[in-house]
Design a protein around this motif. Sequence first.
Motif, mmCIF file in Angstrom:
data_model
loop_
_atom_site.group_PDB
_atom_site.id
_atom_site.type_symbol
_atom_site.label_atom_id
_atom_site.label_comp_id
_atom_site.label_asym_id
_atom_site.label_seq_id
_atom_site.Cartn_x
_atom_site.Cartn_y
_atom_site.Cartn_z
ATOM 1 N N SER A 1 -0.662 0.814 -9.090
ATOM 2 C CA SER A 1 0.340 1.706 -8.508
ATOM 3 C C SER A 1 1.640 1.667 -9.297
ATOM 4 C CB SER A 1 0.609 1.319 -7.047
ATOM 5 O OG SER A 1 -0.538 1.531 -6.252
ATOM 6 N N ALA A 2 1.987 0.512 -9.838
ATOM 7 C CA ALA A 2 3.215 0.378 -10.622
ATOM 8 C C ALA A 2 3.156 1.237 -11.878
ATOM 9 C CB ALA A 2 3.442 -1.081 -10.995
ATOM 10 N N VAL A 3 1.996 1.354 -12.452
ATOM 11 C CA VAL A 3 1.824 2.173 -13.655
ATOM 12 C C VAL A 3 1.910 3.654 -13.316
ATOM 13 C CG1 VAL A 3 0.205 2.834 -15.477
ATOM 14 C CG2 VAL A 3 0.470 0.430 -14.854
ATOM 15 N N ARG A 4 1.414 4.019 -12.151
ATOM 16 C CA ARG A 4 1.297 5.431 -11.782
ATOM 17 C C ARG A 4 2.516 6.005 -11.074
ATOM 18 N NH1 ARG A 4 -4.793 4.799 -9.245
ATOM 19 N NH2 ARG A 4 -5.902 4.521 -11.235
ATOM 20 N N VAL A 5 3.314 5.170 -10.423
ATOM 21 C CA VAL A 5 4.419 5.675 -9.609
ATOM 22 C C VAL A 5 5.461 6.367 -10.479
ATOM 23 C CG1 VAL A 5 5.799 3.539 -9.702
ATOM 24 C CG2 VAL A 5 6.019 5.095 -7.745
ATOM 25 N N LYS A 6 6.000 7.484 -9.974
ATOM 26 C CA LYS A 6 7.044 8.211 -10.684
ATOM 27 C C LYS A 6 8.380 7.500 -10.484
ATOM 28 C CE LYS A 6 4.988 12.831 -10.122
ATOM 29 N NZ LYS A 6 3.791 12.446 -9.351
ATOM 30 N N LEU A 7 9.098 7.261 -11.568
ATOM 31 C CA LEU A 7 10.436 6.680 -11.512
ATOM 32 C C LEU A 7 11.436 7.728 -11.995
ATOM 33 C CD1 LEU A 7 9.922 3.069 -12.965
ATOM 34 C CD2 LEU A 7 9.709 3.863 -10.596
ATOM 35 N N LEU A 8 12.350 8.108 -11.111
ATOM 36 C CA LEU A 8 13.358 9.112 -11.442
ATOM 37 C C LEU A 8 14.693 8.442 -11.710
ATOM 38 C CD1 LEU A 8 12.633 11.700 -8.575
ATOM 39 C CD2 LEU A 8 11.355 11.323 -10.706
ATOM 40 N N TYR A 9 15.515 9.092 -12.546
ATOM 41 C CA TYR A 9 16.878 8.618 -12.753
ATOM 42 C C TYR A 9 17.832 9.586 -12.057
ATOM 43 C CZ TYR A 9 21.416 7.564 -14.605
ATOM 44 O OH TYR A 9 22.745 7.253 -14.685
ATOM 45 N N GLY A 10 18.832 9.036 -11.384
ATOM 46 C CA GLY A 10 19.856 9.856 -10.752
ATOM 47 C C GLY A 10 21.232 9.272 -11.013
ATOM 48 N N GLY A 11 22.214 10.121 -11.100
ATOM 49 C CA GLY A 11 23.570 9.641 -11.356
ATOM 50 C C GLY A 11 24.230 10.499 -12.407
ATOM 51 N N GLU B 1 0.820 -1.217 0.000
ATOM 52 C CA GLU B 1 0.000 0.000 0.000
ATOM 53 C C GLU B 1 0.855 1.270 0.000
ATOM 54 O OE1 GLU B 1 0.969 -0.944 4.241
ATOM 55 O OE2 GLU B 1 0.330 -2.100 2.489
ATOM 56 N N LEU B 2 2.127 1.153 0.386
ATOM 57 C CA LEU B 2 3.014 2.318 0.416
ATOM 58 C C LEU B 2 3.443 2.759 -0.974
ATOM 59 C CD1 LEU B 2 5.385 1.428 3.411
ATOM 60 C CD2 LEU B 2 3.278 2.775 3.431
ATOM 61 N N LEU B 3 3.350 1.868 -1.939
ATOM 62 C CA LEU B 3 3.826 2.173 -3.286
ATOM 63 C C LEU B 3 3.083 3.352 -3.895
ATOM 64 C CD1 LEU B 3 5.578 1.545 -5.721
ATOM 65 C CD2 LEU B 3 3.929 -0.225 -6.386
ATOM 66 N N ALA B 4 1.782 3.416 -3.679
ATOM 67 C CA ALA B 4 0.963 4.477 -4.269
ATOM 68 C C ALA B 4 1.346 5.858 -3.749
ATOM 69 C CB ALA B 4 -0.516 4.213 -4.000
ATOM 70 N N LYS B 5 2.059 5.911 -2.612
ATOM 71 C CA LYS B 5 2.416 7.187 -2.003
ATOM 72 C C LYS B 5 3.911 7.454 -2.067
ATOM 73 C CE LYS B 5 -1.588 6.968 1.074
ATOM 74 N NZ LYS B 5 -2.088 6.990 2.466
ATOM 75 N N SER B 6 4.603 6.741 -2.952
ATOM 76 C CA SER B 6 6.050 6.856 -3.058
ATOM 77 C C SER B 6 6.485 7.420 -4.407
ATOM 78 C CB SER B 6 6.710 5.478 -2.889
ATOM 79 O OG SER B 6 6.409 4.888 -1.651
ATOM 80 N N VAL B 7 7.715 7.895 -4.437
ATOM 81 C CA VAL B 7 8.468 8.168 -5.655
ATOM 82 C C VAL B 7 9.711 7.301 -5.559
ATOM 83 C CG1 VAL B 7 9.783 9.892 -6.952
ATOM 84 C CG2 VAL B 7 7.622 10.537 -5.861
ATOM 85 N N ILE B 8 10.158 6.729 -6.665
ATOM 86 C CA ILE B 8 11.339 5.860 -6.636
ATOM 87 C C ILE B 8 12.413 6.424 -7.549
ATOM 88 C CG2 ILE B 8 12.230 3.548 -7.160
ATOM 89 C CD1 ILE B 8 9.442 2.488 -6.437
ATOM 90 N N ALA B 9 13.620 6.521 -7.027
ATOM 91 C CA ALA B 9 14.746 7.032 -7.798
ATOM 92 C C ALA B 9 15.776 5.935 -7.997
ATOM 93 C CB ALA B 9 15.383 8.226 -7.090
ATOM 94 N N TYR B 10 16.031 5.598 -9.259
ATOM 95 C CA TYR B 10 17.096 4.642 -9.567
ATOM 96 C C TYR B 10 18.393 5.414 -9.712
ATOM 97 C CZ TYR B 10 20.226 1.743 -12.356
ATOM 98 O OH TYR B 10 21.332 1.064 -12.825
ATOM 99 N N GLU B 11 19.328 5.157 -8.808
ATOM 100 C CA GLU B 11 20.629 5.804 -8.839
ATOM 101 C C GLU B 11 21.729 4.752 -8.848
ATOM 102 O OE1 GLU B 11 20.860 10.103 -7.119
ATOM 103 O OE2 GLU B 11 20.713 8.699 -5.478
ATOM 104 N N PRO B 12 22.226 4.391 -10.029
ATOM 105 C CA PRO B 12 23.354 3.452 -10.059
ATOM 106 C C PRO B 12 24.535 4.063 -9.309
ATOM 107 C CG PRO B 12 23.017 4.496 -12.206
ATOM 108 C CD PRO B 12 21.851 4.868 -11.365
ATOM 109 N N ILE B 13 25.021 3.366 -8.298
ATOM 110 C CA ILE B 13 26.057 3.921 -7.436
ATOM 111 C C ILE B 13 27.309 4.293 -8.230
ATOM 112 C CG2 ILE B 13 27.528 3.440 -5.426
ATOM 113 C CD1 ILE B 13 25.319 1.525 -4.454
ATOM 114 N N TRP B 14 27.583 3.522 -9.274
ATOM 115 C CA TRP B 14 28.775 3.786 -10.084
ATOM 116 C C TRP B 14 28.675 5.096 -10.875
ATOM 117 C CZ3 TRP B 14 27.094 3.879 -15.115
ATOM 118 C CH2 TRP B 14 25.926 3.158 -15.406
ATOM 119 N N ALA B 15 27.492 5.688 -10.925
ATOM 120 C CA ALA B 15 27.312 6.924 -11.689
ATOM 121 C C ALA B 15 27.169 8.156 -10.801
ATOM 122 C CB ALA B 15 26.081 6.811 -12.587
ATOM 123 N N ILE B 16 27.056 7.969 -9.491
ATOM 124 C CA ILE B 16 26.816 9.098 -8.599
ATOM 125 C C ILE B 16 28.103 9.886 -8.382
ATOM 126 C CG2 ILE B 16 26.090 9.807 -6.297
ATOM 127 C CD1 ILE B 16 24.364 7.305 -6.174
#
Length: 250
Positions: free
Chosen positions: A196-206, A152-167
């Motif tokens: 929720s998987a369709v709606r959640v924002k996925l950010l890129y970082g690195g 249930e937490l997914l609908a209220k989250s933003v997820i950022a993919y940050e490959p550690i090798w790129a930070i």
Amino acid sequence: MQRTPLIAANWKMNGSAALVEEMVDVLTALPLTEHAVVVCPPATLLTRFPAVCNFALGGQTLSHEISGAFTGELSACLLQEAGASYVIVGHSERRALNGESDELIAAKLARAVAAGLTPILCIGESATERQQEKTQQVLARQLDAVYASQPELLAKSVIAYEPIWAIGTGESATPEQAQTTHAFIRQHLARYNTQSAVRVKLLYGGSVNADNFTALFRQADIDGALVGGASLKPAEFAQICLAVTKGAKE
């Protein structure tokens, strides 16, 4: 599905009152849509920002406790009182330098949501894990720690993919590499909740900057960015924000 984009600035342990003033001047001059941009400065600078502006504020971490004898920690309520509506959870630097486990990160994210903050959950693999072709295994573990038992937490989250090798290295994933990984993340999230998987924002970082962001943002499953070094340069950060407001996916 068209998702509302988001650009998040992570100042880390940088910034000053002067930078706050400069950033406010630059961002308030932009035609930003509501909640399109969030700035996460050191907590001591949160109250330096105007109470009303055309972007949101966020913390860089929070305690999993509500209150108490936890010297140096910041609760969700303290962040909110300082003006934050978002909070970064599980950044790789916190995982590595402060020993934050998957279990602790799950507890922090749950605490943020319970308090009404929007968590930006950071996930990512190291260079070694990437070389060993364990990227998907690592990301799945980090996601499962939070959402497998608390979908249930997914609908209220933003997820950022940050490959550690790129930070902070100047080396960024190619748009194609980033899209492949973001598509995997969204597919894995569907195990918890399809809608929720369709709606959640996925950010890129690195190592995101004004030169590489437009190509990254054009990818189908990349909804914005978590920006580090470039967010300390107001003019460059503004260019990244404008790429979203101008509709870089078109």
